[in-house]
Write a protein that holds these residues in place. Structure first.
Motif, PDB file in Angstrom:
ATOM      1  N   ALA A  88      69.891  58.181  19.232  1.00  0.00           N
ATOM      2  CA  ALA A  88      69.300  56.895  18.851  1.00  0.00           C
ATOM      3  C   ALA A  88      70.238  56.113  17.937  1.00  0.00           C
ATOM      4  N   LEU A  89      70.856  56.800  16.976  1.00  0.00           N
ATOM      5  CA  LEU A  89      71.793  56.131  16.073  1.00  0.00           C
ATOM      6  C   LEU A  89      72.987  55.542  16.823  1.00  0.00           C
ATOM      7  N   ALA A  90      73.455  56.247  17.854  1.00  0.00           N
ATOM      8  CA  ALA A  90      74.649  55.816  18.581  1.00  0.00           C
ATOM      9  C   ALA A  90      74.362  54.736  19.610  1.00  0.00           C
ATOM     10  N   ASN A  91      73.152  54.723  20.175  1.00  0.00           N
ATOM     11  CA  ASN A  91      72.887  53.855  21.329  1.00  0.00           C
ATOM     12  C   ASN A  91      71.925  52.707  21.062  1.00  0.00           C
ATOM     13  N   ALA A  92      71.175  52.770  19.989  1.00  0.00           N
ATOM     14  CA  ALA A  92      70.218  51.693  19.713  1.00  0.00           C
ATOM     15  C   ALA A  92      70.812  50.595  18.848  1.00  0.00           C
ATOM     16  N   GLY A  93      72.053  50.773  18.408  1.00  0.00           N
ATOM     17  CA  GLY A  93      72.693  49.773  17.568  1.00  0.00           C
ATOM     18  C   GLY A  93      73.241  48.623  18.395  1.00  0.00           C
ATOM     19  N   VAL A  94      72.506  47.529  18.440  1.00  0.00           N
ATOM     20  CA  VAL A  94      72.915  46.344  19.209  1.00  0.00           C
ATOM     21  C   VAL A  94      73.250  45.223  18.237  1.00  0.00           C
ATOM     22  N   GLU A  95      74.442  44.672  18.378  1.00  0.00           N
ATOM     23  CA  GLU A  95      74.828  43.543  17.538  1.00  0.00           C
ATOM     24  C   GLU A  95      74.108  42.296  18.031  1.00  0.00           C
ATOM     25  N   ILE A  96      73.340  41.683  17.160  1.00  0.00           N
ATOM     26  CA  ILE A  96      72.562  40.495  17.540  1.00  0.00           C
ATOM     27  C   ILE A  96      73.406  39.258  17.264  1.00  0.00           C
ATOM     28  N   THR A  97      74.114  38.817  18.291  1.00  0.00           N
ATOM     29  CA  THR A  97      74.925  37.598  18.168  1.00  0.00           C
ATOM     30  C   THR A  97      74.269  36.423  18.870  1.00  0.00           C
ATOM     31  N   ASP A  98      73.232  36.699  19.645  1.00  0.00           N
ATOM     32  CA  ASP A  98      72.571  35.664  20.437  1.00  0.00           C
ATOM     33  C   ASP A  98      71.066  35.907  20.377  1.00  0.00           C
ATOM     34  N   ALA A  99      70.335  34.913  19.885  1.00  0.00           N
ATOM     35  CA  ALA A  99      68.878  35.050  19.758  1.00  0.00           C
ATOM     36  C   ALA A  99      68.199  35.198  21.115  1.00  0.00           C
ATOM     37  N   SER A 100      68.906  34.863  22.197  1.00  0.00           N
ATOM     38  CA  SER A 100      68.305  34.974  23.531  1.00  0.00           C
ATOM     39  C   SER A 100      68.037  36.424  23.907  1.00  0.00           C
ATOM     40  N   TYR A 101      68.670  37.400  23.197  1.00  0.00           N
ATOM     41  CA  TYR A 101      68.374  38.811  23.446  1.00  0.00           C
ATOM     42  C   TYR A 101      66.882  39.084  23.286  1.00  0.00           C
ATOM     43  N   PHE A 102      66.244  38.364  22.360  1.00  0.00           N
ATOM     44  CA  PHE A 102      64.837  38.586  22.080  1.00  0.00           C
ATOM     45  C   PHE A 102      63.921  37.722  22.954  1.00  0.00           C
ATOM     46  N   ASN A 103      64.507  36.843  23.735  1.00  0.00           N
ATOM     47  CA  ASN A 103      63.726  35.965  24.596  1.00  0.00           C
ATOM     48  C   ASN A 103      63.609  36.586  25.980  1.00  0.00           C
ATOM     49  N   VAL A 104      62.505  37.270  26.233  1.00  0.00           N
ATOM     50  CA  VAL A 104      62.363  37.977  27.508  1.00  0.00           C
ATOM     51  C   VAL A 104      62.183  37.007  28.666  1.00  0.00           C
ATOM     52  N   LEU A 105      61.869  35.739  28.375  1.00  0.00           N
ATOM     53  CA  LEU A 105      61.673  34.759  29.444  1.00  0.00           C
ATOM     54  C   LEU A 105      62.955  34.020  29.811  1.00  0.00           C
ATOM     55  N   ALA A 106      64.050  34.302  29.080  1.00  0.00           N
ATOM     56  CA  ALA A 106      65.324  33.644  29.390  1.00  0.00           C
ATOM     57  C   ALA A 106      65.837  34.124  30.739  1.00  0.00           C
ATOM     58  N   TYR A 107      66.260  33.167  31.587  1.00  0.00           N
ATOM     59  CA  TYR A 107      66.716  33.514  32.938  1.00  0.00           C
ATOM     60  C   TYR A 107      67.971  32.717  33.258  1.00  0.00           C
ATOM     61  N   ASP A 108      68.924  33.405  33.878  1.00  0.00           N
ATOM     62  CA  ASP A 108      70.170  32.776  34.307  1.00  0.00           C
ATOM     63  C   ASP A 108      70.339  33.028  35.798  1.00  0.00           C
ATOM     64  N   ALA A 109      70.719  32.020  36.542  1.00  0.00           N
ATOM     65  CA  ALA A 109      70.823  32.138  37.996  1.00  0.00           C
ATOM     66  C   ALA A 109      71.805  33.217  38.420  1.00  0.00           C
ATOM     67  N   ALA A 110      72.869  33.398  37.644  1.00  0.00           N
ATOM     68  CA  ALA A 110      73.882  34.401  38.008  1.00  0.00           C
ATOM     69  C   ALA A 110      73.582  35.761  37.401  1.00  0.00           C
ATOM     70  N   LEU A 111      73.164  35.783  36.134  1.00  0.00           N
ATOM     71  CA  LEU A 111      72.936  37.050  35.429  1.00  0.00           C
ATOM     72  C   LEU A 111      71.530  37.598  35.651  1.00  0.00           C
ATOM     73  N   GLY A 112      70.589  36.720  36.045  1.00  0.00           N
ATOM     74  CA  GLY A 112      69.205  37.159  36.147  1.00  0.00           C
ATOM     75  C   GLY A 112      68.592  37.264  34.760  1.00  0.00           C
ATOM     76  N   SER A 113      67.629  38.144  34.592  1.00  0.00           N
ATOM     77  CA  SER A 113      67.019  38.375  33.283  1.00  0.00           C
ATOM     78  C   SER A 113      66.693  39.849  33.144  1.00  0.00           C
ATOM     79  N   VAL A 114      67.646  40.608  32.618  1.00  0.00           N
ATOM     80  CA  VAL A 114      67.420  42.035  32.411  1.00  0.00           C
ATOM     81  C   VAL A 114      66.288  42.245  31.413  1.00  0.00           C
ATOM     82  N   SER A 115      66.170  41.320  30.437  1.00  0.00           N
ATOM     83  CA  SER A 115      65.111  41.432  29.426  1.00  0.00           C
ATOM     84  C   SER A 115      63.730  41.296  30.048  1.00  0.00           C
ATOM     85  N   MET A 116      63.559  40.275  30.884  1.00  0.00           N
ATOM     86  CA  MET A 116      62.265  40.050  31.520  1.00  0.00           C
ATOM     87  C   MET A 116      61.907  41.214  32.447  1.00  0.00           C
TER      88      MET A 116
END
Length: 473
Positions: free
Chosen positions: A337-365
């Motif tokens: 958990a210490l090694a893999n749950a550490g995510v650098e938050i550089t973009d608030a869109s990480y927390f936006n599960v409704l964010a969608y990109d035509a090329a990337l899709g939405s892994v969060s959603m």
């Protein structure tokens, strides 16, 4: 004498602390709380300015064996490209998967999956809990860069699910607690197959054939009745190395070897009783032959023999699982958990599960709704079909409302979901892969927390309604 009082008080305090710590570690909720604390620490390490660089550097540190000669003729790195992060995910997690394999093997042998009657409902429900989230994720992300991450929301983390069930106490029928535990075990087995089949690399058939040969040797060794642990450890290390280089994820070697560990003890019940009585009789005959304090030399020999007999009456599979479980639960999983749950938050869109990109899709959603909605819907629907067609039976003292509420806890993915996330998106560029994996980890955490909260709320509501209904009868 006054100087001894602080020392005595300190020693007594240490003893009491150790006793309380031991009792605390045995609580069913403790592992889940410990993992959650490690997640919080990892997020802080990855984002605080004075720890971020150190955290990243530690994970990227090489831990390879470098073999070379003075004239430069030999220059070997083993294992290849091994960093601290890969050491945790490709070596320490092998031990985790080994214990998972032992647990699955035990449940299949004489536990909740040991008979068709016991196994059918949780196994069918587990398939539903895998298929529905995968379909939701694929529906959202088909044809995008995130499409290959469909396996991320398909797992259930038994530690957190049991943690919440233990806090809820008797509000959940025991039969549903057993059902969820069996479902999580079946779910682990399916997740292992998903990782083995869909998240490995290019397969080296030659090395794979050699690994199968070593596995065959292990099977022959077990068939011949070998009960010593050392030969199995050697075979396990060889199989791990061959899997590591053959393209199959190395953690799968842990599962394979777990199923090859002997489950037959050296002594059956009759032999145990005979040997035990023999050495107890010897021990009694040696009593009082001299003035030495108990146990004297010959008595110690009898006690050692009694210990060997007791040891030999428990099969190797049980002994190994019992020995490894504390290390896995309270060291390896927190480190993971210490090694893999550490995510650098550089973009608030990480927390936006409704964010969608035509090329990337939405892994969060895909992950969030796969865990929060796909898991309980898939588990409940497949269970309803199994019960309707009389393939399985509804757990005792349960109704569909409570069944669905408990199924919501199946959406707590965490450990296995994060592990699959670390294997996903390897077909993308490093920048896109890192972006998708980071968004995936955040979505796993959000989806797991939301599933835990939703399940807890629904269980409390259903329990209150049931209690009120009984009071009016």
């Amino acid at each position: 004498m006054a100087k001894l009082i602080p020392i005595y008080t300190w020693n007594k305090g240490v003893i009491m602390f150790n006793k309380r710590s031991n009792r605390l570690s045995k609580q069913p909720w403790f592992q889940g709380v410990l993992l959650l604390c490690c997640v919080v620490l990892a997020m802080l390490f990855a984002n605080l300015p004075f720890t971020k660089t150190v955290y990243e550097d530690i994970l990227a540190t090489n831990v390879q064996l470098h073999l070379f000669s003075s004239n430069g003729d030999v220059n070997i790195l083993f294992p290849r490209d091994l960093t601290v992060e890969k050491f945790i995910n490709d070596i320490l997690m092998v031990i985790f998967f080994f214990t998972v394999g032992l647990e699955i093997k035990r449940e299949i042998s004489n536990g909740e999956l040991s008979s068709p009657k016991k196994a059918l409902l949780p196994v069918i429900a587990a398939f539903g809990g895998v298929i529905a989230p995968a379909l939701i994720f694929t529906f959202i992300n088909h044809g995008t860069a995130a499409g290959s991450g469909w396996g991320i929301p398909t797992a259930t983390d038994i530690a957190f699910a049991v943690c919440i069930l233990s806090v809820l106490g008797d509000k959940v029928p025991v039969s549903l607690k057993v059902f969820l535990t069996a479902l999580a075990i079946a779910d682990d087995l399916i997740a292992i197959l998903v990782v083995a089949l869909f998240y490995g690399g290019a397969i080296d058939l030659g090395l794979l054939a050699i690994s199968f040969a070593v596995i065959g040797i292990t099977l022959v060794m077990r068939k011949l009745g070998e009960k010593k642990m050392f030969p199995y450890i050697v075979c396990a290390i060889v199989v791990w190395a061959l899997f590591y280089y053959s393209g199959i994820h190395a953690t799968m070697s842990g599962v394979v070897m777990a199923f090859l560990i002997p489950s037959t003890p050296r002594f059956n019940k009759t032999q145990y009783v005979h040997k035990r009585n023999h050495y107890i009789e010897m021990l009694n005959n040696l009593d009082g032959i001299d003035d030495e304090p108990f146990p004297n030399g010959p008595q110690k020999h009898c006690l050692r023999k009694l210990e060997e007999v007791a040891h030999g009456t428990m099969d190797m599979s049980y002994r190994v699982e019992h020995a490894l479980s504390p290390w896995v639960n309270f060291l390896i999983m927190p480190i993971f958990a210490l090694a893999n749950a550490g995510v650098e938050i550089t973009d608030a869109s990480y927390f936006n599960v409704l964010a969608y990109d035509a090329a990337l899709g939405s892994v969060s959603m895909g992950i969030f709704f796969g865990l929060l909605l796909g898991k309980p819907l898939g588990i409940t629907l497949f269970s309803w079909l199994a019960i309707k067609f009389k393939i399985g039976a509804m757990p005792e003292k349960a109704n569909w409302a409570m069944f669905f509420a408990v199924a919501c806890l199946g959406g707590i993915g965490f450990t296995m979901s994060i592990f699959v996330d670390t294997l996903s998106f390897g077909d993308q560029t490093p920048e896109i892969m890192a972006q998708l994996r980071n968004a995936g980890k955040i979505a796993v955490l959000l989806g797991s927390i939301a599933s835990g909260i939703l399940g807890s709320i629904l269980i409390n509501i259903v329990a209150k309604i049931s209690k009120a209904a009984k009071a009016t009868e």
